[in-house]
Design a protein around this motif. Structure first.
Motif, PDB file in Angstrom:
ATOM      1  N   GLU A  36      40.163  32.358  44.887  1.00  0.00           N
ATOM      2  CA  GLU A  36      40.436  33.587  44.146  1.00  0.00           C
ATOM      3  C   GLU A  36      41.614  34.344  44.774  1.00  0.00           C
ATOM      4  O   GLU A  36      42.440  34.937  44.059  1.00  0.00           O
ATOM      5  CB  GLU A  36      39.201  34.478  44.118  1.00  0.00           C
ATOM      6  N   ASP A  75      45.184  48.341  43.436  1.00  0.00           N
ATOM      7  CA  ASP A  75      44.322  47.163  43.300  1.00  0.00           C
ATOM      8  C   ASP A  75      42.855  47.580  43.420  1.00  0.00           C
ATOM      9  O   ASP A  75      42.462  48.185  44.417  1.00  0.00           O
ATOM     10  CB  ASP A  75      44.669  46.135  44.378  1.00  0.00           C
ATOM     11  N   THR A  96      45.780  40.661  49.081  1.00  0.00           N
ATOM     12  CA  THR A  96      46.735  40.485  47.985  1.00  0.00           C
ATOM     13  C   THR A  96      47.765  41.607  47.952  1.00  0.00           C
ATOM     14  O   THR A  96      48.969  41.367  47.774  1.00  0.00           O
ATOM     15  CB  THR A  96      45.985  40.414  46.639  1.00  0.00           C
ATOM     16  N   GLY A 128      39.083  46.125  43.578  1.00  0.00           N
ATOM     17  CA  GLY A 128      38.347  44.885  43.767  1.00  0.00           C
ATOM     18  C   GLY A 128      36.840  45.017  43.795  1.00  0.00           C
ATOM     19  O   GLY A 128      36.115  44.025  43.893  1.00  0.00           O
ATOM     20  N   LEU A 131      42.882  40.551  37.230  1.00  0.00           N
ATOM     21  CA  LEU A 131      43.536  39.448  37.934  1.00  0.00           C
ATOM     22  C   LEU A 131      42.612  38.249  38.109  1.00  0.00           C
ATOM     23  O   LEU A 131      43.065  37.099  38.104  1.00  0.00           O
ATOM     24  CB  LEU A 131      44.015  39.895  39.315  1.00  0.00           C
ATOM     25  N   SER A 132      41.306  38.508  38.312  1.00  0.00           N
ATOM     26  CA  SER A 132      40.387  37.414  38.601  1.00  0.00           C
ATOM     27  C   SER A 132      38.949  37.827  38.356  1.00  0.00           C
ATOM     28  O   SER A 132      38.646  39.010  38.212  1.00  0.00           O
ATOM     29  CB  SER A 132      40.547  36.958  40.064  1.00  0.00           C
ATOM     30  N   SER A 171      42.851  44.891  51.013  1.00  0.00           N
ATOM     31  CA  SER A 171      43.224  43.864  50.040  1.00  0.00           C
ATOM     32  C   SER A 171      44.339  42.986  50.589  1.00  0.00           C
ATOM     33  O   SER A 171      45.492  43.422  50.671  1.00  0.00           O
ATOM     34  CB  SER A 171      43.671  44.525  48.737  1.00  0.00           C
ATOM     35  N   ARG A 199      44.846  35.698  42.790  1.00  0.00           N
ATOM     36  CA  ARG A 199      45.209  37.113  42.771  1.00  0.00           C
ATOM     37  C   ARG A 199      46.623  37.331  43.322  1.00  0.00           C
ATOM     38  O   ARG A 199      47.398  38.118  42.777  1.00  0.00           O
ATOM     39  CB  ARG A 199      44.193  37.926  43.572  1.00  0.00           C
ATOM     40  N   LYS A 209      49.147  36.114  40.568  1.00  0.00           N
ATOM     41  CA  LYS A 209      49.218  36.979  39.395  1.00  0.00           C
ATOM     42  C   LYS A 209      49.829  38.342  39.718  1.00  0.00           C
ATOM     43  O   LYS A 209      50.657  38.866  38.964  1.00  0.00           O
ATOM     44  CB  LYS A 209      47.829  37.153  38.776  1.00  0.00           C
ATOM     45  N   ARG A 215      39.527  43.425  39.444  1.00  0.00           N
ATOM     46  CA  ARG A 215      38.759  42.204  39.713  1.00  0.00           C
ATOM     47  C   ARG A 215      37.444  42.321  38.962  1.00  0.00           C
ATOM     48  O   ARG A 215      36.753  43.342  39.063  1.00  0.00           O
ATOM     49  CB  ARG A 215      38.507  42.087  41.214  1.00  0.00           C
TER      50      ARG A 215
END
Length: 357
Positions: A67, A6, A94, A8, A54-55, A92, A71, A74, A35
């Motif tokens: 958000e 991920d 998420t 971000g 994702l966003s 993260s 995230r 998704k 991101r």
């Protein structure tokens, strides 16, 4: 192994890129989710790293939680299809939420002690928390400490060699003094309510007495500053930092990057003194200075710029730091490859002192 990474923040691209490439060379499958923040997309595209957005970041605290929901949703759907062995990211929520929900392993990297909300949303659900040895907080049995910094995952000499050709794009000669300023938008969850440089124009005018001034900005610059904007591709910023005479800024990542590259660094923020890596870089290595007061920071900047041996001195300090620290990418790859066979939720013991501390 099948791994999801991920991304971000722009710094995350740099942090993970060598690990992604190394894992792929070893035959592992890596999926990157991203991101849309600052130059994240630009950097991933420049490095030809395929990714799924994702966003897109929005300003305001309420939008951060909106958000997060997007995230989480998704990534959950993507991970169900990809079926990873591991999901990882830098603090993260998420990553932790989705890995926990799907019964997958997760690794969280963190070097930001004051990001308390993100820690509360992340730590209960993740398997491993990796922090530098300079990290000031005890994160419990899940924590693995390593003798390095996030920035050494991409600025270690094993991966970074400065290219002086970038100076031509700025109209600067090799050896010519120039200063880089870094302004941030203060929109991150851990930046809400904080502040940095007070009088930016006065700072610029004073620093211009010692060399050309260039600005790297996370957000849109005021018209009066636009002529100072750095107009080179984002992936070349570390070459500029290496050759710069001084870096002054509000951004934590660039402050540490400059210090590690042997460029005197002045961090100006109300958050000064809250992060262990900054304290270590100042107190142990003398590569960086922390200030919450803009006037004091300017005084230090002028003092440094008057020193004709400045870059030579910092080069020696950098060499000392590099002797003490590890190849962080190597540590990351070895840790990831050690995970198969370990059940999700089980703490992984700290790696050997000989290798990582």
């Amino acid at each position: 192994m099948r791994v999801i990474v991920d991304i971000g923040h722009p710094a995350h691209v740099h942090f993970f890129k060598n690990t992604i490439w190394n894992l792929e060379k070893k035959g592992h499958q890596v999926m990157v989710v991203s991101r849309d923040k600052d130059v994240v997309i630009e950097l991933l595209d420049a490095y030809k790293i395929p990714h799924t957005v994702l966003s897109k970041v929005k300003q305001g605290k309420i939008h951060l939680f909106e958000e997060l929901f997007i995230r989480d949703s998704k990534l959950y759907n993507i991970a169900r299809q990809f079926n990873p062995d591991l999901i990882m990211g830098i603090l993260s929520p998420t990553v932790a939420h989705v890995a926990w929900a799907l019964g997958k392993k997760s690794i969280i990297f963190n070097d930001t002690e004051h990001a308390k909300i993100a820690q509360k949303l992340t730590y209960p659900f993740c398997d491993i928390i990796c922090t530098p040895t300079s990290f000031k907080k005890d994160s419990g049995k899940k924590q693995i400490k390593y003798s390095g910094y996030h920035e050494l995952a991409y600025l270690h000499p094993a991966y970074f060699s400065p290219n002086p050709e970038v100076l031509q794009e700025l109209g600067v000669e090799v050896g010519e003094p120039f200063i880089i300023l870094r302004f941030i938008s203060w929109g991150a969850h851990h930046d809400v309510g904080q502040h940095g440089i007070d009088n930016k124009l006065a700072l610029i005018k004073e620093l211009e007495k010692f060399g050309k001034v260039f600005i790297s900005s996370e957000g849109k610059l005021a018209e009066e500053f636009d002529r100072y904007r750095i107009r080179v591709p984002s992936e070349k910023i570390h070459d500029l930092l290496y050759y710069a005479t001084l870096c002054v800024g509000e951004g934590a990542t660039m402050a540490v990057e400059s210090a590690i590259l042997g460029t005197p660094s002045i961090y100006v923020s109300s958050l000064a003194g809250t992060m262990g890596n900054f304290s270590e870089l100042e107190e142990k290595y003398g590569l960086l200075f922390n200030y919450s007061d803009s006037e004091a920071a300017l005084t230090k900047a002028v003092e440094l710029l008057k020193d004709p041996e400045l870059k030579k001195t910092w080069g020696l300090k950098r060499a000392t730091l590099l002797r003490d620290k590890i190849n962080v990418t190597e540590f990351m790859v070895e840790l990831i490859e050690s995970l198969p066979g370990k059940k999700s939720g089980v703490s992984v013991s700290a790696v050997s002192d000989e290798s990582y501390v």
